[in-house]
Design an enzyme around this catalytic site. Structure first.
Site, PDB file in Angstrom:
ATOM      1  N   ALA A  66       0.838  -1.187   0.000  1.00 19.29           N
ATOM      2  CA  ALA A  66       0.000   0.000   0.000  1.00 19.29           C
ATOM      3  C   ALA A  66       0.873   1.237   0.000  1.00 19.29           C
ATOM      4  CB  ALA A  66      -0.916  -0.002   1.222  1.00 19.29           C
ATOM      5  N   GLY A 112      -0.536  -5.170   0.878  1.00 20.93           N
ATOM      6  CA  GLY A 112      -1.780  -5.117   0.123  1.00 20.93           C
ATOM      7  C   GLY A 112      -1.701  -5.798  -1.223  1.00 20.93           C
ATOM      8  N   GLU A 115      -2.293  -9.380  -0.491  1.00 23.61           N
ATOM      9  CA  GLU A 115      -3.702  -9.491  -0.114  1.00 23.61           C
ATOM     10  C   GLU A 115      -4.612  -9.430  -1.338  1.00 23.61           C
ATOM     11  OE1 GLU A 115      -4.057  -7.716   4.336  1.00 23.61           O
ATOM     12  OE2 GLU A 115      -3.186  -6.353   2.843  1.00 23.61           O
ATOM     13  N   GLU A 135       3.671  -5.965   7.341  1.00 23.90           N
ATOM     14  CA  GLU A 135       3.034  -4.871   8.082  1.00 23.90           C
ATOM     15  C   GLU A 135       3.530  -4.712   9.513  1.00 23.90           C
ATOM     16  OE1 GLU A 135       0.072  -5.819   4.791  1.00 23.90           O
ATOM     17  OE2 GLU A 135       1.537  -6.897   6.016  1.00 23.90           O
TER      18      GLU A 135
END
Length: 260
Positions: A66, A112, A115, A135
């Protein structure tokens, strides 16, 4: 529809969506998530699209995570809203599409990015791919479904290790873990994705959409997956594709599915 951060092209029943922020290693920001939602929704509603391929531009990254600059100064409520909106708008949305989604991981798939790949219905990767959920190294946890989908795919112990160490695994390990289905040289990645898509397109679009829903049902709290399968199986008998498929089988010919 024109986009700033992605490319979308449809040909021969396949819509290929490419995240196109190479200077940012295709990192996901809010605008990119919005555009991806719109592109997936458009492809899913397009009767000419039978399979969706999601990949990244360039040779380095699928999605390297992200865009941290967008949320580095968020507070608690803002952080929760970021995860909730993102999950609903993109990650859960992709997982529950009736149109099959193949993630073609062409490099780094981190945070992300991994994900997003895990939200696809299955994954293939090039031999330079690296995957991880880093993360916790930033003082946060995966917020776009990573703590839920990774254990489903690789098992609780392996998922715990990957999340807690914040480390990356290469494509060979990902294949061994079952995180990806196939591993190929980078220049063969999209060719393989298209080959798999062509195999999918031989079959009933209606049955495939129903099968996606039935498989997903088994991973939802409070839902009996077997009961969902029974109901979905029965509903197939009321479709034109069922009539065509069984008739073609009995007549020893190739089925001509209409998706109805």
């Amino acid at each position: 529809m024109s986009y700033n951060n992605i490319l979308s092209e449809t040909a021969n029943g396949i819509t290929t969506i490419t995240i196109n922020r190479p200077s940012k290693l295709n990192a996901l920001n809010r605008e990119t998530i919005d555009e991806l939602h719109n592109a997936f929704a458009k492809a899913d509603s397009d009767t000419d699209t039978r399979v969706i391929i999601i990949t990244g531009s360039g040779e380095k990254a699928f999605v390297a995570g992200a865009d941290i600059s967008e949320f580095a100064h968020f507070e608690v409520a803002e952080g929760a809203a970021l995860a909730r909106i993102g999950q609903e708008q993109l990650f859960d949305f992709v997982e529950n599409l009736g149109t099959p989604v193949i993630a073609a991981i062409n490099g780094f798939a981190l945070g992300g990015g991994l994900e997003l790949a895990m939200a696809a219905h299955f994954r293939i990767a090039s031999d330079n791919a690296r995957m991880g959920l880093p993360e916790v190294s930033l003082g946060v946890i995966p917020g776009y479904g990573g703590t839920q989908r990774l254990p489903q795919l690789v098992g609780k112990g392996r998922a715990m290790e990957m999340i807690m160490t914040a480390g990356m695994i290469d494509a060979t390990v990902a294949l061994d873990y079952g995180l990806i289905n196939h591993l190929v040289p980078q220049d063969e990645l999209i060719t393989l994705a298209e080959k798999l898509a062509s195999k999918i397109m031989r079959n009933s679009p209606v049955a495939i959409a129903v099968a996606i829903g039935a498989v997903n049902a088994g991973f939802k709290d409070g839902v009996n997956g077997y009961e969902a399968e029974i109901e979905a199986f029965g509903n197939c008998f009321g479709t034109d594709d069922f009539t065509e498929g069984t008739t073609a089988f009995l007549e020893k010919r190739k089925a001509n599915f209409k998706g109805a």
